[in-house]
Design a protein around this motif. Structure first.
Motif, PDB file in Angstrom:
ATOM      1  N   PHE A 285      -1.702 -12.083  -5.565  1.00  0.00           N
ATOM      2  CA  PHE A 285      -3.053 -11.618  -5.250  1.00  0.00           C
ATOM      3  C   PHE A 285      -3.162 -10.108  -5.450  1.00  0.00           C
ATOM      4  CE2 PHE A 285      -5.869 -10.120  -1.619  1.00  0.00           C
ATOM      5  CZ  PHE A 285      -7.053 -10.253  -2.349  1.00  0.00           C
ATOM      6  N   ILE A 286      -2.202  -9.354  -4.923  1.00  0.00           N
ATOM      7  CA  ILE A 286      -2.238  -7.885  -5.036  1.00  0.00           C
ATOM      8  C   ILE A 286      -2.163  -7.454  -6.492  1.00  0.00           C
ATOM      9  CG2 ILE A 286      -0.970  -5.769  -4.495  1.00  0.00           C
ATOM     10  CD1 ILE A 286      -0.129  -7.134  -1.846  1.00  0.00           C
ATOM     11  N   ARG A 287      -1.245  -8.093  -7.242  1.00  0.00           N
ATOM     12  CA  ARG A 287      -1.077  -7.755  -8.664  1.00  0.00           C
ATOM     13  C   ARG A 287      -2.355  -8.012  -9.443  1.00  0.00           C
ATOM     14  NH1 ARG A 287       3.472 -10.335  -8.812  1.00  0.00           N
ATOM     15  NH2 ARG A 287       2.635 -12.163  -9.867  1.00  0.00           N
ATOM     16  N   THR A 288      -2.958  -9.192  -9.212  1.00  0.00           N
ATOM     17  CA  THR A 288      -4.171  -9.562  -9.941  1.00  0.00           C
ATOM     18  C   THR A 288      -5.342  -8.672  -9.543  1.00  0.00           C
ATOM     19  OG1 THR A 288      -3.395 -11.865  -9.954  1.00  0.00           O
ATOM     20  CG2 THR A 288      -5.703 -11.489 -10.515  1.00  0.00           C
ATOM     21  N   PHE A 289      -5.438  -8.353  -8.267  1.00  0.00           N
ATOM     22  CA  PHE A 289      -6.515  -7.492  -7.775  1.00  0.00           C
ATOM     23  C   PHE A 289      -6.411  -6.100  -8.412  1.00  0.00           C
ATOM     24  CE2 PHE A 289      -8.884  -4.759  -5.003  1.00  0.00           C
ATOM     25  CZ  PHE A 289      -9.880  -5.548  -4.449  1.00  0.00           C
ATOM     26  N   LYS A 290      -5.201  -5.542  -8.443  1.00  0.00           N
ATOM     27  CA  LYS A 290      -5.021  -4.203  -9.011  1.00  0.00           C
ATOM     28  C   LYS A 290      -5.323  -4.181 -10.501  1.00  0.00           C
ATOM     29  CE  LYS A 290      -1.936  -0.232  -9.088  1.00  0.00           C
ATOM     30  NZ  LYS A 290      -0.632   0.346  -8.642  1.00  0.00           N
ATOM     31  N   LYS A 291      -4.953  -5.259 -11.187  1.00  0.00           N
ATOM     32  CA  LYS A 291      -5.245  -5.345 -12.623  1.00  0.00           C
ATOM     33  C   LYS A 291      -6.749  -5.350 -12.872  1.00  0.00           C
ATOM     34  CE  LYS A 291      -4.428  -8.319 -16.654  1.00  0.00           C
ATOM     35  NZ  LYS A 291      -3.819  -9.591 -17.126  1.00  0.00           N
ATOM     36  N   ARG A 292      -7.489  -5.998 -11.988  1.00  0.00           N
ATOM     37  CA  ARG A 292      -8.945  -6.119 -12.142  1.00  0.00           C
ATOM     38  C   ARG A 292      -9.674  -4.867 -11.669  1.00  0.00           C
ATOM     39  NH1 ARG A 292     -13.597  -5.893 -12.299  1.00  0.00           N
ATOM     40  NH2 ARG A 292     -15.215  -7.486 -12.054  1.00  0.00           N
ATOM     41  N   CYS A 293      -9.214  -4.267 -10.567  1.00  0.00           N
ATOM     42  CA  CYS A 293      -9.970  -3.182  -9.929  1.00  0.00           C
ATOM     43  C   CYS A 293      -9.339  -1.796 -10.100  1.00  0.00           C
ATOM     44  CB  CYS A 293     -10.131  -3.466  -8.440  1.00  0.00           C
ATOM     45  SG  CYS A 293     -10.945  -5.032  -8.080  1.00  0.00           S
ATOM     46  N   GLY A 294      -8.079  -1.767 -10.509  1.00  0.00           N
ATOM     47  CA  GLY A 294      -7.417  -0.474 -10.678  1.00  0.00           C
ATOM     48  C   GLY A 294      -6.776   0.058  -9.415  1.00  0.00           C
ATOM     49  N   ILE A 295      -7.043  -0.574  -8.280  1.00  0.00           N
ATOM     50  CA  ILE A 295      -6.434  -0.190  -7.009  1.00  0.00           C
ATOM     51  C   ILE A 295      -6.018  -1.453  -6.264  1.00  0.00           C
ATOM     52  CG2 ILE A 295      -7.658   2.004  -6.740  1.00  0.00           C
ATOM     53  CD1 ILE A 295      -9.670   0.609  -4.956  1.00  0.00           C
ATOM     54  N   THR A 296      -5.164  -1.303  -5.258  1.00  0.00           N
ATOM     55  CA  THR A 296      -4.716  -2.465  -4.495  1.00  0.00           C
ATOM     56  C   THR A 296      -5.799  -2.897  -3.510  1.00  0.00           C
ATOM     57  OG1 THR A 296      -3.780  -1.147  -2.696  1.00  0.00           O
ATOM     58  CG2 THR A 296      -2.342  -1.585  -4.607  1.00  0.00           C
ATOM     59  N   PRO A 297      -5.709  -4.113  -2.977  1.00  0.00           N
ATOM     60  CA  PRO A 297      -6.682  -4.555  -1.965  1.00  0.00           C
ATOM     61  C   PRO A 297      -6.728  -3.628  -0.753  1.00  0.00           C
ATOM     62  CG  PRO A 297      -5.418  -6.423  -2.759  1.00  0.00           C
ATOM     63  CD  PRO A 297      -4.778  -5.200  -3.333  1.00  0.00           C
ATOM     64  N   THR A 298      -5.563  -3.129  -0.323  1.00  0.00           N
ATOM     65  CA  THR A 298      -5.530  -2.228   0.831  1.00  0.00           C
ATOM     66  C   THR A 298      -6.272  -0.937   0.532  1.00  0.00           C
ATOM     67  OG1 THR A 298      -3.410  -3.153   1.543  1.00  0.00           O
ATOM     68  CG2 THR A 298      -4.008  -0.990   2.426  1.00  0.00           C
ATOM     69  N   GLU A 299      -6.049  -0.383  -0.659  1.00  0.00           N
ATOM     70  CA  GLU A 299      -6.763   0.836  -1.053  1.00  0.00           C
ATOM     71  C   GLU A 299      -8.265   0.583  -1.155  1.00  0.00           C
ATOM     72  OE1 GLU A 299      -3.188   2.881  -3.722  1.00  0.00           O
ATOM     73  OE2 GLU A 299      -4.579   1.463  -4.643  1.00  0.00           O
ATOM     74  N   TYR A 300      -8.612  -0.587  -1.658  1.00  0.00           N
ATOM     75  CA  TYR A 300     -10.035  -0.940  -1.767  1.00  0.00           C
ATOM     76  C   TYR A 300     -10.656  -1.044  -0.366  1.00  0.00           C
ATOM     77  CZ  TYR A 300     -14.227  -3.417  -3.353  1.00  0.00           C
ATOM     78  OH  TYR A 300     -15.536  -3.779  -3.624  1.00  0.00           O
ATOM     79  N   LYS A 301      -9.913  -1.605   0.571  1.00  0.00           N
ATOM     80  CA  LYS A 301     -10.400  -1.758   1.937  1.00  0.00           C
ATOM     81  C   LYS A 301     -10.624  -0.396   2.596  1.00  0.00           C
ATOM     82  CE  LYS A 301      -9.308  -4.097   6.289  1.00  0.00           C
ATOM     83  NZ  LYS A 301      -8.409  -5.070   6.955  1.00  0.00           N
ATOM     84  N   LYS A 302      -9.690   0.551   2.357  1.00  0.00           N
ATOM     85  CA  LYS A 302      -9.826   1.883   2.941  1.00  0.00           C
ATOM     86  C   LYS A 302     -11.079   2.583   2.431  1.00  0.00           C
ATOM     87  CE  LYS A 302      -4.871   2.714   3.671  1.00  0.00           C
ATOM     88  NZ  LYS A 302      -3.691   3.496   3.212  1.00  0.00           N
ATOM     89  N   THR A 303     -11.425   2.304   1.179  1.00  0.00           N
ATOM     90  CA  THR A 303     -12.565   2.982   0.563  1.00  0.00           C
ATOM     91  C   THR A 303     -13.881   2.283   0.838  1.00  0.00           C
ATOM     92  OG1 THR A 303     -11.110   3.710  -1.224  1.00  0.00           O
ATOM     93  CG2 THR A 303     -13.484   3.888  -1.608  1.00  0.00           C
ATOM     94  N   PHE A 304     -13.874   0.941   0.770  1.00  0.00           N
ATOM     95  CA  PHE A 304     -15.134   0.200   0.801  1.00  0.00           C
ATOM     96  C   PHE A 304     -15.320  -0.708   2.009  1.00  0.00           C
ATOM     97  CE2 PHE A 304     -14.165   0.958  -3.717  1.00  0.00           C
ATOM     98  CZ  PHE A 304     -15.302   1.668  -4.081  1.00  0.00           C
ATOM     99  N   GLY A 305     -14.289  -0.870   2.829  1.00  0.00           N
ATOM    100  CA  GLY A 305     -14.429  -1.711   4.018  1.00  0.00           C
ATOM    101  C   GLY A 305     -15.491  -1.163   4.953  1.00  0.00           C
ATOM    102  N   SER A 306     -16.149  -2.047   5.692  1.00  0.00           N
ATOM    103  CA  SER A 306     -17.264  -1.613   6.550  1.00  0.00           C
ATOM    104  C   SER A 306     -16.826  -0.605   7.597  1.00  0.00           C
ATOM    105  CB  SER A 306     -17.900  -2.836   7.221  1.00  0.00           C
ATOM    106  OG  SER A 306     -16.945  -3.508   8.035  1.00  0.00           O
ATOM    107  N   LYS A 307     -15.575  -0.698   8.047  1.00  0.00           N
ATOM    108  CA  LYS A 307     -15.085   0.230   9.073  1.00  0.00           C
ATOM    109  C   LYS A 307     -14.740   1.600   8.511  1.00  0.00           C
ATOM    110  CE  LYS A 307     -13.284  -3.538  11.900  1.00  0.00           C
ATOM    111  NZ  LYS A 307     -12.075  -4.195  12.442  1.00  0.00           N
ATOM    112  N   SER A 308     -14.724   1.700   7.168  1.00  0.00           N
ATOM    113  CA  SER A 308     -14.428   2.984   6.559  1.00  0.00           C
ATOM    114  C   SER A 308     -15.669   3.870   6.480  1.00  0.00           C
ATOM    115  CB  SER A 308     -13.864   2.774   5.144  1.00  0.00           C
ATOM    116  OG  SER A 308     -14.866   2.253   4.282  1.00  0.00           O
ATOM    117  N   VAL A 309     -16.852   3.270   6.716  1.00  0.00           N
ATOM    118  CA  VAL A 309     -18.093   4.016   6.640  1.00  0.00           C
ATOM    119  C   VAL A 309     -18.383   4.634   8.005  1.00  0.00           C
ATOM    120  CG1 VAL A 309     -20.554   3.903   6.164  1.00  0.00           C
ATOM    121  CG2 VAL A 309     -18.979   2.456   4.883  1.00  0.00           C
ATOM    122  N   ASN A 310     -18.445   5.952   8.069  1.00  0.00           N
ATOM    123  CA  ASN A 310     -18.700   6.639   9.339  1.00  0.00           C
ATOM    124  C   ASN A 310     -20.200   6.776   9.585  1.00  0.00           C
ATOM    125  OD1 ASN A 310     -15.936   7.034   9.835  1.00  0.00           O
ATOM    126  ND2 ASN A 310     -15.899   8.832   8.484  1.00  0.00           N
TER     127      ASN A 310
END
Length: 310
Positions: A285-310
């Motif tokens: 999952f992580i490998r495929t996600f990074k290939k598609r998005c350029g970042i890992t799921p965890t990195e994507y969560k830090k940037t776009f997860g709802s809790k990351s929005v202040n």
């Protein structure tokens, strides 16, 4: 696999096997485990139901005018008077379990499921208007394969040892198997709340729609070929021509798009999301996600997860 008792069908085209010759009259049921690299079964039909489940390897199943390459987890309900045949592919080993029975054996146990199971247990080669999802083929994902295979092993043990009451035990397990099949069919028929608008009813569009509906399950390329009514090699070529992607890449893209949506909601862990969208291993999952998005799921969560929005 089928021995003796055959007669020619109408016009002498194919062998037709009858339960009176193939099954015990007192208890019309039989189970057989078969493996071979040389099998070339002739096209045939019979007046009883046959369930065929692939345990390992790959083989070819000719069914309703379609040529299917099938593998572990594929199960077929072959109704009376349905022409079909199994054969090896290029001397490759495979193992399949065949269960033969008369439908009335489990009629009482299956009354609540008659609207779904009756068409599968009773349709014949004349019933080509039956929707695809009721055309005999179902693929069980890895999480269900163990359960299916245990049921089949229990049935075979009872049939071989014939302890007191073995018939009752066989029918209970057979009913469990058919109910499981029924639930998987119903699950596959459910439509998602939101479904992309697709173009005219091209066979590839039907496959795309099926992927959108069932991305969380295992979807072998042969299953897509069956939906499109194409040989697997030709289907693979046509799918890439129509979509610009291989079948596997398209399935993975649908899964990753859904994963991105779930990550943005921030209500599940990365591991949970990976399994929800159809990946069996977190690393894949992580490998495929990074290939598609350029970042890992965890990195994507830090940037776009709802809790990351202040």
């Amino acid at each position: 696999m089928i021995v003796g008792g055959g007669s020619m069908g109408m016009g002498g085209e194919i062998p037709f096997y009858q339960s009176k010759d193939q099954l015990n009259r007192a208890f019309p049921f039989k189970i057989l485990r078969y493996s071979s690299s040389l099998l070339k079964q002739p096209m045939h039909s019979h007046d009883y139901v046959q369930i065929a489940y692939v345990l390992r390897g790959i083989c070819n199943h000719q069914l309703r005018g379609k040529s299917l390459t099938v593998s572990r987890g594929d199960i077929f309900i072959i109704a009376p008077n349905t022409r079909h045949s199994l054969s090896a592919i290029e001397d490759k080993e495979f193992e399949v379990v065949l269960v033969d029975f008369i439908p009335h054996l489990v009629q009482e146990q299956l009354k609540p499921f008659s609207d779904t199971l009756n068409p599968l247990l009773q349709h014949s080669d004349e019933d080509y208007k039956i929707p695809f999802i009721q055309q005999s083929w179902l693929h069980f994902g890895k999480n269900k394969q163990i359960f299916v295979e245990q049921l089949l092993q229990d049935i075979q043990d009872e049939f071989e040892h014939r302890e007191v009451g073995f018939e009752h035990s066989i029918l209970l397990n057979l009913a469990k198997l058919l109910i499981l099949i029924d639930r998987e069919y119903r699950k596959a028929k459910r439509k998602p709340a939101k479904q992309p608008a697709l173009a005219d009813q091209h066979p590839i569009d039907d496959v795309k729609r099926y992927i959108y509906d069932n991305f969380s399950q295992d979807i072998p390329m042969e299953h897509g070929a069956f939906i499109a009514n194409m040989a697997p090699a030709y289907f693979s070529h046509q799918f890439k021509k129509e979509t610009g992607q291989t079948f596997v890449d398209f399935v993975n893209e649908v899964r990753i798009e859904r994963a991105m949506e779930l990550i943005r909601r921030d209500t599940h862990t990365i591991t949970q999301i990976g399994f929800q969208v159809g990946f069996h291993h977190l690393s894949h999952f992580i490998r495929t996600f990074k290939k598609r998005c350029g970042i890992t799921p965890t990195e994507y969560k830090k940037t776009f997860g709802s809790k990351s929005v202040n």
